[in-house]
Design an enzyme around this catalytic site. Structure first.
Site, PDB file in Angstrom:
ATOM      1  N   ASN A   1      39.074 -42.460  31.915  1.00 54.35           N
ATOM      2  CA  ASN A   1      38.887 -43.538  32.888  1.00 54.35           C
ATOM      3  C   ASN A   1      40.053 -44.514  32.719  1.00 54.35           C
ATOM      4  O   ASN A   1      40.090 -45.258  31.747  1.00 54.35           O
ATOM      5  CB  ASN A   1      37.533 -44.218  32.627  1.00 54.35           C
ATOM      6  CG  ASN A   1      37.312 -45.429  33.518  1.00 54.35           C
ATOM      7  OD1 ASN A   1      38.082 -45.696  34.435  1.00 54.35           O
ATOM      8  ND2 ASN A   1      36.249 -46.168  33.234  1.00 54.35           N
ATOM      9  N   TRP A   2      40.969 -44.465  33.667  1.00 58.14           N
ATOM     10  CA  TRP A   2      42.172 -45.307  33.546  1.00 58.14           C
ATOM     11  C   TRP A   2      41.891 -46.767  33.873  1.00 58.14           C
ATOM     12  O   TRP A   2      42.744 -47.622  33.676  1.00 58.14           O
ATOM     13  CB  TRP A   2      43.286 -44.782  34.470  1.00 58.14           C
ATOM     14  CG  TRP A   2      43.809 -43.424  34.123  1.00 58.14           C
ATOM     15  CD1 TRP A   2      43.433 -42.639  33.057  1.00 58.14           C
ATOM     16  CD2 TRP A   2      44.804 -42.677  34.838  1.00 58.14           C
ATOM     17  NE1 TRP A   2      44.136 -41.460  33.078  1.00 58.14           N
ATOM     18  CE2 TRP A   2      44.985 -41.457  34.152  1.00 58.14           C
ATOM     19  CE3 TRP A   2      45.552 -42.923  35.987  1.00 58.14           C
ATOM     20  CZ2 TRP A   2      45.895 -40.491  34.582  1.00 58.14           C
ATOM     21  CZ3 TRP A   2      46.455 -41.959  36.421  1.00 58.14           C
ATOM     22  CH2 TRP A   2      46.623 -40.756  35.718  1.00 58.14           C
ATOM     23  N   LYS A   3      40.748 -47.048  34.466  1.00 57.15           N
ATOM     24  CA  LYS A   3      40.394 -48.417  34.874  1.00 57.15           C
ATOM     25  C   LYS A   3      41.488 -49.005  35.768  1.00 57.15           C
ATOM     26  O   LYS A   3      42.136 -48.266  36.506  1.00 57.15           O
ATOM     27  CB  LYS A   3      40.080 -49.269  33.644  1.00 57.15           C
ATOM     28  CG  LYS A   3      39.033 -48.578  32.750  1.00 57.15           C
ATOM     29  CD  LYS A   3      38.476 -49.435  31.674  1.00 57.15           C
ATOM     30  CE  LYS A   3      37.438 -48.650  30.902  1.00 57.15           C
ATOM     31  NZ  LYS A   3      36.823 -49.422  29.830  1.00 57.15           N
TER      32      LYS A   3
ATOM     33  N   HIS B   1      29.422 -47.659  35.916  1.00 57.40           N
ATOM     34  CA  HIS B   1      30.104 -48.107  34.698  1.00 57.40           C
ATOM     35  C   HIS B   1      29.703 -49.551  34.394  1.00 57.40           C
ATOM     36  O   HIS B   1      29.527 -50.355  35.309  1.00 57.40           O
ATOM     37  CB  HIS B   1      31.626 -47.998  34.875  1.00 57.40           C
ATOM     38  CG  HIS B   1      32.357 -48.177  33.591  1.00 57.40           C
ATOM     39  ND1 HIS B   1      32.564 -49.416  33.033  1.00 57.40           N
ATOM     40  CD2 HIS B   1      32.880 -47.275  32.730  1.00 57.40           C
ATOM     41  CE1 HIS B   1      33.205 -49.257  31.878  1.00 57.40           C
ATOM     42  NE2 HIS B   1      33.400 -47.968  31.669  1.00 57.40           N
TER      43      HIS B   1
ATOM     44  N   GLU C   1      31.298 -51.989  33.500  1.00 60.09           N
ATOM     45  CA  GLU C   1      32.191 -53.004  34.073  1.00 60.09           C
ATOM     46  C   GLU C   1      31.893 -53.225  35.555  1.00 60.09           C
ATOM     47  O   GLU C   1      32.194 -54.289  36.103  1.00 60.09           O
ATOM     48  CB  GLU C   1      33.658 -52.596  33.838  1.00 60.09           C
ATOM     49  CG  GLU C   1      34.031 -52.762  32.371  1.00 60.09           C
ATOM     50  CD  GLU C   1      35.141 -51.841  31.892  1.00 60.09           C
ATOM     51  OE1 GLU C   1      35.844 -51.240  32.720  1.00 60.09           O
ATOM     52  OE2 GLU C   1      35.298 -51.729  30.661  1.00 60.09           O
TER      53      GLU C   1
ATOM     54  N   GLU D   1      27.196 -45.089  27.106  1.00 58.11           N
ATOM     55  CA  GLU D   1      28.270 -46.022  26.812  1.00 58.11           C
ATOM     56  C   GLU D   1      27.701 -47.356  26.335  1.00 58.11           C
ATOM     57  O   GLU D   1      27.438 -48.258  27.154  1.00 58.11           O
ATOM     58  CB  GLU D   1      29.111 -46.266  28.068  1.00 58.11           C
ATOM     59  CG  GLU D   1      29.795 -45.023  28.581  1.00 58.11           C
ATOM     60  CD  GLU D   1      31.172 -45.366  29.114  1.00 58.11           C
ATOM     61  OE1 GLU D   1      32.127 -44.709  28.695  1.00 58.11           O
ATOM     62  OE2 GLU D   1      31.284 -46.302  29.921  1.00 58.11           O
TER      63      GLU D   1
ATOM     64  N   GLY E   1      36.033 -50.760  24.817  1.00 61.99           N
ATOM     65  CA  GLY E   1      37.239 -51.582  24.760  1.00 61.99           C
ATOM     66  C   GLY E   1      37.308 -52.507  23.562  1.00 61.99           C
ATOM     67  O   GLY E   1      38.126 -53.417  23.524  1.00 61.99           O
TER      68      GLY E   1
ATOM     69  N   SER F   1      35.372 -46.716  22.931  1.00 57.32           N
ATOM     70  CA  SER F   1      36.358 -46.668  21.841  1.00 57.32           C
ATOM     71  C   SER F   1      36.518 -45.273  21.233  1.00 57.32           C
ATOM     72  O   SER F   1      36.753 -45.133  20.031  1.00 57.32           O
ATOM     73  CB  SER F   1      36.024 -47.710  20.759  1.00 57.32           C
ATOM     74  OG  SER F   1      36.072 -49.013  21.312  1.00 57.32           O
TER      75      SER F   1
ATOM     76  N   GLY G   1      38.402 -44.446  27.686  1.00 56.22           N
ATOM     77  CA  GLY G   1      39.134 -45.483  28.414  1.00 56.22           C
ATOM     78  C   GLY G   1      40.554 -45.613  27.894  1.00 56.22           C
ATOM     79  O   GLY G   1      41.443 -44.841  28.244  1.00 56.22           O
ATOM     80  N   GLY G   2      40.764 -46.579  27.013  1.00 63.55           N
ATOM     81  CA  GLY G   2      42.110 -46.915  26.533  1.00 63.55           C
ATOM     82  C   GLY G   2      42.934 -45.709  26.097  1.00 63.55           C
ATOM     83  O   GLY G   2      44.110 -45.591  26.476  1.00 63.55           O
TER      84      GLY G   2
END
Ligand code: PGA
Length: 276
Positions: A10-12, A96, A98, A183, A189, A229, A250-251
């Site tokens: 997930n590049w966000k 998600h 977010e 999640e 994150g 993470s 993610g990251g």
């Protein structure tokens, strides 16, 4: 039938079109041909089309980070399932944290009301899941507790309720084919992943809620990712857990080397543990 692990990035809200295309060009040779694992990247909407073209004929599938439930109409700013199919998506992340406004690292400067800026709820997530399935896209449905909820001992209740509400009205067959992502919001994150045995336990809770509602076949078939993470160091511990069928990353998915190492780990685990 063994579940195939699934690693999705997930590049966000990161990367331009050119940066996204460059990333997948670096990624593809590292992961194509590994086998035993499903792979996807979820770029921002602006890069979906170009990244999808760059991924053509590769083993990396395309996913969107969100979707709206209507096919078309006066819905400023939204993308429909048909539009996602049009650019070559196979998957859509839905719900998600977010998007729900359940931030792992809340912006202290915002009021709680302002922080819930995108406003997804279990009800809207359920509408999105249904629309996505109707169009033969595969939803990646995110659930997870916040830190206060975990500290109050409410993790299983919160996650179980989210699963039931988000999947309400679906058939056992539909549930068998979708992806759930556990999640924990506090792990997203933050560099603080959930310990693998605990992540495994909660994924087991999710699987049993699916079993209670949709039956044993659906609970055996549904894939449950862990997200929060995940990196190339902890991926083995997490993905080798029996209830965890891969990761929503993610990251670390913004780095071709790190993301491909996570995919490689999942491929090795799949071959060692599930296909012998
Ligand atoms: P993270 O994000 O890997 O950067 O923690 C995970 C996610 O939001 O899916």
């Amino acid at each position: 039938m063994a579940r195939v692990p699934f690693i999705a990035g997930n590049w966000k809200m990161n990367l331009t079109v050119a940066e996204g295309v460059a990333l997948v060009k670096e990624l593809m040779p590292r992961v194509n041909g590994l086998g035993g694992v499903d792979i996807a990247v979820c770029p921002p909407a602006t890069a979906l089309h170009s990244v999808g073209e760059a991924l053509a004929d590769s083993e990396v599938a395309l996913g969107a980070q969100d979707v709206f439930w209507a096919d078309s109409g006066a819905f400023t700013g939204m993308l429909s399932p048909l539009m996602l199919l049009d650019v070559g998506c196979t998957y859509a992340i839905v719900g998600h944290s977010e998007r729900r406004g359940r931030f792992g690292k809340p912006d202290e400067s915002l009021s709680e009301e302002a922080a819930r800026v995108f406003g997804d709820t279990d009800v809207s997530v359920n509408l999105k899941v249904k629309a996505v399935l109707e169009h033969k896209l595969i939803p990646i449905v995110c659930v997870g507790e916040t830190l206060p909820e975990r500290e109050a001992g409410r993790t299983d209740e919160i996650v179980g309720n989210q699963v039931q509400s988000c999947l309400a009205g679906l058939s056992a067959k539909q549930v068998s084919g979708l992806v759930l992502a556990y999640e924990p919001v506090w792990a997203i994150g933050t560099g603080r992943a959930c310990e693998a045995p605990e992540a495994n336990r909660v994924c087991g809770v999710i699987r049993s809620v699916v079993g209670d509602t949709f039956g044993a076949d659906a609970s055996k078939a549904v894939r449950i990712q862990y997200g929060g993470s995940v990196n190339e160091q902890n991926a083995h511990d997490l993905v080798s857990q029996p209830e965890i069928d891969g990761g929503l990353v993610g990251g670390a998915s913004l780095d071709a080397s790190k993301f491909s190492q996570i995919v490689q780990v999942a491929s090795v685990i799949a071959k060692d543990m599930r296909y012998v």
